[in-house]
Design a protein around this motif. Structure first.
Motif, short mmCIF file in Angstrom:
data_model
loop_
_atom_site.label_atom_id
_atom_site.label_comp_id
_atom_site.label_asym_id
_atom_site.label_seq_id
_atom_site.Cartn_x
_atom_site.Cartn_y
_atom_site.Cartn_z
N ARG A 93 1.06 -1.17 -0.13
CA ARG A 93 -0.05 0.00 -0.12
C ARG A 93 0.79 1.34 -0.18
NH1 ARG A 93 -3.23 0.20 4.86
NH2 ARG A 93 -4.35 1.93 3.79
N TYR A 94 1.84 1.23 0.88
CA TYR A 94 2.91 2.60 0.88
C TYR A 94 3.53 2.49 -0.32
CZ TYR A 94 7.06 5.07 2.01
OH TYR A 94 8.03 5.90 2.19
N GLU A 95 4.02 1.59 -1.16
CA GLU A 95 4.89 1.57 -2.39
C GLU A 95 4.02 2.23 -3.52
OE1 GLU A 95 8.09 1.65 -2.71
OE2 GLU A 95 8.55 1.22 -0.58
N TYR A 96 2.73 1.53 -3.34
CA TYR A 96 1.65 1.83 -4.28
C TYR A 96 1.59 3.47 -4.55
CZ TYR A 96 -2.85 2.86 -6.26
OH TYR A 96 -4.00 3.62 -7.07
N ARG A 97 1.25 4.07 -3.37
CA ARG A 97 1.36 5.50 -3.27
C ARG A 97 2.51 6.05 -3.69
NH1 ARG A 97 1.76 9.88 0.51
NH2 ARG A 97 2.53 8.16 2.21
N GLN A 98 3.65 5.92 -3.37
CA GLN A 98 4.93 6.17 -3.74
C GLN A 98 5.18 6.36 -5.37
OE1 GLN A 98 6.46 7.76 -1.42
NE2 GLN A 98 4.96 7.02 -0.28
N HIS A 99 4.48 5.35 -5.97
CA HIS A 99 4.74 5.08 -7.33
C HIS A 99 3.45 5.62 -8.30
CE1 HIS A 99 7.77 2.55 -5.60
NE2 HIS A 99 8.74 3.04 -6.75
N ASP A 104 5.62 0.29 -11.61
CA ASP A 104 6.63 -0.41 -10.75
C ASP A 104 6.33 -2.02 -10.76
OD1 ASP A 104 7.75 -1.40 -7.96
OD2 ASP A 104 8.87 0.30 -8.60
N ARG A 105 7.19 -2.63 -11.29
CA ARG A 105 6.99 -4.19 -11.51
C ARG A 105 7.04 -4.70 -10.30
NH1 ARG A 105 5.99 -5.23 -16.42
NH2 ARG A 105 7.01 -4.00 -18.19
N ASN A 106 8.04 -4.28 -9.26
CA ASN A 106 8.12 -4.77 -8.07
C ASN A 106 6.85 -4.68 -7.14
OD1 ASN A 106 9.74 -6.15 -5.79
ND2 ASN A 106 9.55 -4.09 -4.77
N VAL A 107 6.18 -3.89 -7.25
CA VAL A 107 4.91 -3.43 -6.44
C VAL A 107 3.94 -4.32 -7.00
CG1 VAL A 107 2.91 -2.02 -5.76
CG2 VAL A 107 5.30 -0.99 -6.01
N ARG A 108 3.72 -4.67 -8.28
CA ARG A 108 2.87 -5.65 -8.77
C ARG A 108 3.36 -7.05 -8.47
NH1 ARG A 108 1.42 -5.42 -15.21
NH2 ARG A 108 -0.76 -4.30 -14.36
N GLY A 132 -5.72 -4.36 -8.82
CA GLY A 132 -6.53 -3.54 -9.76
C GLY A 132 -6.21 -2.01 -9.71
N LEU A 133 -5.80 -1.58 -8.60
CA LEU A 133 -5.26 -0.10 -8.44
C LEU A 133 -3.95 0.05 -9.19
CD1 LEU A 133 -6.05 0.78 -4.77
CD2 LEU A 133 -7.47 1.25 -6.82
N ILE A 134 -3.37 -0.96 -9.22
CA ILE A 134 -1.86 -0.93 -9.76
C ILE A 134 -2.06 -1.18 -11.24
CG2 ILE A 134 0.14 -2.68 -10.25
CD1 ILE A 134 -0.09 -3.18 -7.08
N ALA A 135 -3.13 -1.85 -11.75
CA ALA A 135 -3.43 -1.81 -13.13
C ALA A 135 -3.87 -0.70 -13.66
CB ALA A 135 -4.27 -3.25 -13.50
N ASP A 136 -4.69 0.03 -12.92
CA ASP A 136 -5.31 1.25 -13.38
C ASP A 136 -4.26 2.29 -13.35
OD1 ASP A 136 -7.93 0.92 -14.19
OD2 ASP A 136 -8.66 1.08 -11.93
N ASN A 137 -3.51 2.54 -12.14
CA ASN A 137 -3.21 3.67 -11.80
C ASN A 137 -1.41 3.66 -11.88
OD1 ASN A 137 -5.40 4.98 -11.47
ND2 ASN A 137 -5.48 4.22 -9.12
#
Length: 265
Positions: A93-99, A104-108, A132-137
């Motif tokens: 969650r934290y890394e998602y917001r940072q990117h 960012d493939r590592n977050v995924r 889903g958020l990672i795919a979208d944003n």
């Protein structure tokens, strides 16, 4: 031990209400009050993890400060498998917001790992929601995201916050496809779920989407009135991100659009 769990539950209620500082102070005070020795290690780990989770929650709405330090601090404890999963998910969650706005493939990869190793359906649903958020944003793969949100919704069970999140983002895709009636139904249900969970900042951010629908329908006066009150309430509770979004909406910005990439990208 039961008292610690009740205290953590109370702190989470405070965080849901937008009282992040009070939630953190409560958890930190309880942690400092633990007696020394091996018997205190398990409750200390639970309190530290809860404080880190609250910091991630706060970071989304306020802009953040010490999430990384608090998450790293939890690694000092011996965690059971479920706690380890929760900590790893908090990092996602934290890394998602940072990117936001950049892939960012590592977050995924981490979110995919957590979806495959989740100890229960609700946690699996949360991992899929973030996929889903990672795919979208992060990757702008709009066609890939709804399936993850559908999985999250199916797995939500009694978790009102997960239900709210899944409905919120499924409604976003309905809105993008031009199905405003379905978007409205999902967004209204998401608003209700957030309110039932006591999620004050999330309920305000959800109402922003209802303001979007009012503008879409030609009700600019209604949209402006709603956004003005959202901005006022959000500023009052310290939810700077929602307040800024509402204020931008008043100037014509569409909050349903994906975030722009960072200026240095």
């Amino acid at each position: 031990m039961i008292a610690v769990e009740l205290l953590i539950e109370a702190a989470r209620d405070l965080a849901n209400a937008g009282r992040w500082d009070r939630a953190t102070a409560l958890l930190d005070a309880a942690h400092a009050d633990l007696p020394p020795g091996a018997e205190a290690r398990a409750p200390a780990a639970r309190l530290a993890l809860a404080a880190a989770q609250v910091s991630v929650d706060a970071g989304w709405f306020t802009g953040g400060a010490d999430e990384g330090a608090r998450l790293s601090k939890v690694d000092e404890y011996a965690l059971d498998p479920v706690q380890r999963w929760d900590l790893d998910f908090a990092w996602v969650r934290y890394e998602y917001r940072q990117h936001l706005g950049r892939p960012d493939r590592n977050v995924r990869r981490q979110a995919e790992r957590l979806a495959g190793s989740a100890p229960d359906p609700v946690r699996r649903g949360w991992a899929h929601h973030y996929l889903g958020l990672i795919a979208d944003n992060l990757f702008d793969e709009r066609s890939e995201a709804p399936a993850h949100y559908e999985t999250a919704l199916a797995d939500a069970g009694d978790d009102l916050l997960l239900r709210r999140e899944a409905l919120r983002h499924l409604g976003d895709h309905d809105h993008e496809a031009g199905d405003h009636d379905r978007a409205r139904a999902r967004w209204q249900e998401a608003t209700e779920a957030g309110a039932r969970a006591g999620f004050v900042p999330g309920t305000l951010s959800q109402q922003m989407l209802l303001a979007v629908l009012a503008r879409d329908a030609g009700d600019e006066a209604g949209a402006t009135a709603l956004a003005t009150e959202i901005a006022r309430w959000a500023r009052a509770i310290g939810s700077a991100r929602t307040a800024a979004q509402a204020e931008a909406f008043l100037t014509g910005v569409d909050p349903t659009q994906p975030p722009p990439p960072p200026e240095d990208e």
